[in-house]
Design an enzyme around this catalytic site. Structure first.
Site: not given
Ligand SMILES: O=C(O)[C@@H](CO)OP(=O)(O)O
Ligand SMILES: [Mg+2]
Length: 428
Positions: A208, A340
């Site tokens: 990231e 998300k």
């Molecule tokens: O754990 C998280 O919050 C995300 C973003 O940082 O990671 P990933 O997209 O790998 O789940």
């Molecule tokens: Mg997380």
């Protein structure tokens, strides 16, 4: 014919910031307008997330999304063509029904989400609306600029397990505007890079865009955060504070112990709560995400009782699912939800998750994934839903900057600034 009627849907495979295939969809309308969107992909994924359909086999190391692309072209498109793109919840529920599985495993959450997002863009285009206005309309919210929560140091699955804890982030809580907040964050990120270079620590970028100094303990990382604040000329706890994403689901072994491999020790759930208590008492830590694992429902309420004076965010725990957020609310687990879109699988489902959290007084953090594309819809989503906080990753790579820069553009509209009120009454 109404101008918002869907006339065509196209999909293609393209690549994300890790060079892995992902999906982009384009929804065209009778008006001649169209909308395009591509979907992100996680590394520290939760078990309850919508399924990301991957092809397997040899091409692209098994990660291709040709089947998901095909599902858009051959199954989703024929059913949605002729429908009204302005009826987002109907489109989304239609795709959910067509899929017929709870986790969207048949058509693929990635296939469905790409179309769902592209439909929002197409409707915004036909209405000559900025995208955030369209999201605001769908969410029934008054747009507001979010407080960013920005990755400075990376570990876990985003940095080859160079540190046990996944993210140490800065929250510019004392800033008076988004623009000022971003400027402070960039100063902190610069300072952290300089300090690492001076100490001979690696300055290469993690997934990231954060630094991965590879510390054996979380306390060394927290010390570096404080040093960076100071070197940036900012006051710890007043101008800037620390947020942590433990991503602890990826540390759990088969007996439910939390294994810190770099540190060379394991923690029980009670031990994890004790460790976090120490962080909070010694450092200006105001937000901790996934401090316990996604299956540790028994201990989340106790952690929330003990540490709930700061923000406790459920990511893998809730997986942006209204049913899991509701379970958290009923049992007293966490006081904020990470949001998300691809954990949920549709825009309507994501808005439902946001609403469920908010109605119970839970804060929301609108979040990118560790695998992103240059698509910037997340900025508009955070503003349009008045999401309060946004987490996109560090300020180094263009797939992240696309979102931060879009927020700079949106800021010109003079929208209100969420600031610290976004963190909720438990705040600092
Ligand atoms: O754990 C998280 O919050 C995300 C973003 O940082 O990671 P990933 O997209 O790998 O789940
Ligand atoms: Mg997380």
């Amino acid at each position: 014919m109404t101008s918002t009627i869907i006339s065509a849907i196209h999909a293609r495979q393209l690549l994300d910031s890790r060079g892995r295939p992902t999906l982009e969809a384009e929804v065209s309308l009778a008006s001649g307008d169209s909308g395009r969107a591509s979907v992100p992909s996680g590394a520290s994924t939760g078990k309850a997330e919508a399924v990301e359909l991957r092809d397997g086999g040899h091409a692209w190391g098994g990660l291709g999304v040709a089947q998901a692309v095909d599902n858009v072209r051959k199954l989703i498109a024929p059913s949605l063509i002729g429908m009204d793109a302005s009826d987002q919840s109907k489109l989304d529920s239609m795709m959910r029904e067509m899929d017929g599985t709870p986790n969207l495993g048949r058509l693929g959450g990635n296939a469905i989400l790409a179309v769902s997002l592209a439909a929002v863009r197409a409707s915004a285009a036909v209405g000559r609306q900025p995208l955030y206005r369209r999201f605001a309309e769908l969410a029934g919210a008054e747009p507001a600029m979010p407080l960013p929560m920005v990755n400075i140091l990376s570990g876990g699955l985003h940095a080859g397990r160079g540190m046990d804890v996944q993210d140490f982030l800065v929250m510019p809580v004392g800033a008076g505007s988004y623009g000022e907040a971003l400027q402070w964050v960039c100063r902190v990120r610069d300072a952290a890079g300089r300090i690492c270079a001076e100490r001979g620590l690696p300055t290469l970028l993690a997934d990231e865009g954060g630094l991965s100094p590879g510390f054996a303990t979380s306390f060394e990382a927290l010390d570096l955060m404080l040093r960076s604040f100071e070197a940036a000329g900012l006051r710890a706890g007043e101008d800037v504070a620390i947020a942590i994403d433990v991503a602890s689901s990826s540390l759990v072994d088969e007996d439910g112990a939390y294994v810190f491999g770099r540190e060379g020790r394991s923690y029980s759930s009670a031990g994890m709560i004790g460790l976090q208590k120490e962080w909070i008492s010694r450092y200006p830590v105001i937000s901790i995400e996934d401090g316990l694992g996604e299956d540790d429902w028994d201990n989340w309420p106790e952690m929330t009782r003990q540490l709930g004076r700061i923000q406790l965010v459920g990511d893998d725990l809730f997986a942006t699912r209204p049913d899991r957020i509701r379970r958290g609310i009923e049992s007293g687990a966490a006081n904020a939800a990470l949001i998300k879109v691809n954990q949920n699988g549709t825009v309507s489902g994501t808005l439902d998750a946001i609403r469920t959290a908010r109605e119970a007084g839970y804060a929301t953090v609108i979040s990118a994934r560790s695998g992103e594309t240059e698509d910037d819809y997340l900025a508009d989503l955070a503003v349009g839903t008045a999401g309060g906080q946004i987490k996109v990753g560090s300020v180094r790579t263009s797939e992240r900057m696309a979102k931060y820069n879009q927020l700079l553009r949106i800021e010109e509209a003079g929208l209100p600034w969420a600031g610290t009120s976004a963190i909720g009454p438990f705040g600092r």
